[in-house]
Design a protein around this motif. Structure first.
Motif, short mmCIF file in Angstrom:
data_model
loop_
_atom_site.label_atom_id
_atom_site.label_comp_id
_atom_site.label_asym_id
_atom_site.label_seq_id
_atom_site.Cartn_x
_atom_site.Cartn_y
_atom_site.Cartn_z
N SER A 172 33.95 76.42 69.50
CA SER A 172 34.09 75.30 70.44
C SER A 172 32.98 75.31 71.48
CB SER A 172 35.46 75.36 71.12
OG SER A 172 35.71 74.20 71.86
N PHE A 173 32.67 76.49 72.03
CA PHE A 173 31.64 76.57 73.06
C PHE A 173 30.26 76.22 72.48
CE2 PHE A 173 28.51 79.17 75.54
CZ PHE A 173 28.54 78.37 76.70
N LEU A 174 29.91 76.80 71.34
CA LEU A 174 28.61 76.51 70.75
C LEU A 174 28.50 75.05 70.32
CD1 LEU A 174 28.26 79.56 70.94
CD2 LEU A 174 27.29 79.53 68.64
N SER A 175 29.61 74.46 69.86
CA SER A 175 29.59 73.04 69.52
C SER A 175 29.27 72.19 70.74
CB SER A 175 30.94 72.62 68.93
OG SER A 175 31.17 73.23 67.68
N TYR A 176 29.84 72.57 71.89
CA TYR A 176 29.54 71.85 73.12
C TYR A 176 28.07 72.00 73.51
CZ TYR A 176 29.30 70.66 78.05
OH TYR A 176 28.92 70.12 79.25
N VAL A 177 27.54 73.21 73.38
CA VAL A 177 26.15 73.49 73.76
C VAL A 177 25.17 72.59 73.01
CG1 VAL A 177 24.32 75.21 73.58
CG2 VAL A 177 26.54 75.85 74.53
N VAL A 178 25.36 72.41 71.70
CA VAL A 178 24.40 71.63 70.91
C VAL A 178 24.76 70.15 70.84
CG1 VAL A 178 23.83 73.65 69.52
CG2 VAL A 178 25.54 72.01 68.67
N SER A 179 25.88 69.75 71.42
CA SER A 179 26.28 68.35 71.40
C SER A 179 25.37 67.51 72.28
CB SER A 179 27.72 68.20 71.87
OG SER A 179 27.82 68.44 73.28
N GLU A 180 25.46 66.20 72.14
CA GLU A 180 24.68 65.31 72.99
C GLU A 180 24.98 65.56 74.46
OE1 GLU A 180 23.83 60.53 73.66
OE2 GLU A 180 25.62 61.20 72.58
N GLU A 181 26.26 65.70 74.79
CA GLU A 181 26.64 65.94 76.18
C GLU A 181 26.07 67.26 76.69
OE1 GLU A 181 30.65 66.77 78.88
OE2 GLU A 181 30.85 65.91 76.87
N GLY A 182 26.19 68.32 75.87
CA GLY A 182 25.68 69.61 76.28
C GLY A 182 24.17 69.63 76.44
N GLN A 183 23.46 68.98 75.51
CA GLN A 183 22.01 68.92 75.60
C GLN A 183 21.55 68.10 76.80
OE1 GLN A 183 19.48 70.48 73.31
NE2 GLN A 183 21.36 71.71 73.40
N GLN A 184 22.26 67.04 77.11
CA GLN A 184 21.92 66.23 78.27
C GLN A 184 22.18 67.00 79.56
OE1 GLN A 184 23.59 62.32 78.06
NE2 GLN A 184 22.48 61.56 79.84
N THR A 185 23.27 67.76 79.58
CA THR A 185 23.58 68.60 80.74
C THR A 185 22.48 69.62 80.99
OG1 THR A 185 25.98 68.35 80.47
CG2 THR A 185 25.21 70.32 81.62
N ALA A 186 21.99 70.25 79.91
CA ALA A 186 20.91 71.22 80.06
C ALA A 186 19.62 70.55 80.54
CB ALA A 186 20.67 71.95 78.74
N ALA A 187 19.34 69.36 80.02
CA ALA A 187 18.14 68.64 80.44
C ALA A 187 18.19 68.32 81.93
CB ALA A 187 17.99 67.36 79.63
N GLU A 188 19.35 67.93 82.41
CA GLU A 188 19.49 67.55 83.81
C GLU A 188 19.46 68.75 84.75
OE1 GLU A 188 23.15 65.43 83.74
OE2 GLU A 188 22.28 63.60 82.87
N ASN A 189 19.98 69.88 84.30
CA ASN A 189 20.12 71.05 85.17
C ASN A 189 19.05 72.10 84.97
OD1 ASN A 189 22.92 70.93 86.72
ND2 ASN A 189 23.22 70.01 84.70
N ALA A 190 18.39 72.09 83.80
CA ALA A 190 17.40 73.13 83.51
C ALA A 190 16.06 72.58 83.04
CB ALA A 190 17.95 74.09 82.46
#
Length: 366
Positions: free
Chosen positions: A324-342
């Motif tokens: 579940s966690f890794l699915s979130y990380v590579v999802s559109e939402e997770g990738q967008q979150t990383a782009a915005e924060n990192a």
């Protein structure tokens, strides 16, 4: 530990080309991060460790995932890529983050740790490695690959060396150069030296290494340590994930006839023609990066960071948490979150789909 790089590669299919895409979501990703694969929230504590370069992104992923799954806790120790892989292989953590994929020896050990099963190893974080510097009065700095190699080789020791001064005619350059490198086993170091090995024209002669091979300069632990050492020094220069560069100066790197500043877009562009390593399982997506590009608008000093996990776990709760966690990380939402924060470059929709397909194979053994 010198890592063994796979030199036999095959072209990655166009369908998994890495690039910037924030607008489309891979099939089956709409509910990623909302819980387990059946849509119910997961619970329990998940332990991971690894790359400090991902730290900002992981903090954002943890927050988003735990908000959607309030009964779940994700712990991540940013001990560095080498330490993360060692922890995972020894069974100390359920997953690891690493700026370098598992080498042949590590892959065999990881498969043994995973009860003889396959490994799930997917790119999850693409980011520029910034050449950071602290040189009062110098707001912009152009560096050729040959100059960067010479600096970190210890052959270029003064800021007014012709190899630097000729490309920066308007800058007031003076004083000794203090290069700062990682003291721990680091995927960032491996990616950085991979660039130097491919692009410096021989000014760097130490090959592709994960542990710094040269005496001299200043050593610092983890990404935060390098940034701190460069910040607190004068005439210092180092390399660090761009998301943690802060207020430090960052060099523009020569690519062809141009000098290119780092950016997520320029970092993603270098991966358009990347290659996938041969001899890996279907769920082991290891990427070779072409560092010796000569086209403008491309930033070649990038790291492609991975999440690695077992395909099969003994405990069902652990398997569901990892999946579940890794699915979130590579999802559109997770990738967008990383782009915005990192400041990372999101995976393309096609690559999200491939990574999600690999992660969805994670299960608990009978």
């Amino acid at each position: 530990m010198n890592r063994i790089k796979l030199r036999s590669v095959a072209p990655v299919a166009a369908a998994i080309t890495l690039g910037l895409s924030l607008t489309a979501c891979g099939a089956g990703n709409e509910d990623s991060g909302s819980g387990s694969s059946d849509g119910d929230g997961v619970s329990g504590t998940l332990a991971g460790a690894g790359a400090s370069s991902q730290e900002s992104a992981v903090q954002a992923w943890r927050a988003g995932f735990q908000e959607a799954n309030p009964d779940a806790t994700v712990n991540y120790d940013p001990i560095g890529s080498g330490g993360g892989r060692e922890q995972f292989i020894s069974g100390g953590t359920a997953f690891a983050g690493s700026d370098a994929y598992l080498d042949d020896e590590e892959l065999t050990a990881a498969q043994e740790r995973c009860s003889g099963g396959e490994i799930v190893e997917v790119p999850n974080y693409v980011s520029p490695i910034a050449v950071v510097y602290n040189l009062p009065g110098v707001d912009t700095l152009n560096l050729t690959p040959e100059a960067i190699g010479g600096i970190f080789q210890g052959e270029i020791t003064e800021w007014d060396d012709p190899a630097i001064a000729e490309e920066n005619p308007d800058a007031e350059l003076s004083g000794a150069i203090t290069p700062v490198h990682r003291s721990d086993a680091s995927g960032t170091t491996e990616n950085f030296t991979d660039y130097l090995d491919a692009a410096s024209g021989g000014s760097w002669s130490e090959g592709v290494v994960e542990e710094w091979p040269i005496d001299g300069g200043e050593a610092a632990e983890q990404t935060s340590g390098v940034v701190s050492a460069v910040t607190n020094g004068e005439g210092t220069i180092g390399y660090a994930d761009a998301s943690q560069a802060g207020d430090l100066g960052t060099a523009s790197v020569q690519v062809g006839e141009e000098f290119v500043e780092y950016s997520p877009e320029a970092a993603a562009a270098v991966l358009d023609n990347s290659e996938q390593a041969e001899g890996r399982g279907e769920t082991d997506i290891a990427i070779e990066v072409d560092r010796a590009v000569d086209e403008g608008a491309v930033y070649p000093i990038v790291l492609v960071s991975y999440m690695m996990a077992c395909q099969t776990y003994e405990d069902e709760e652990e398997a569901e948490l990892v999946k579940s966690f890794l699915s979130y990380v590579v999802s559109e939402e997770g990738q967008q979150t990383a782009a915005e924060n990192a400041g990372s470059a999101p995976l393309s929709t096609e690559f999200q789909e491939q990574a999600t397909t690999a992660i969805e194979t994670i299960t608990a053994g009978s």
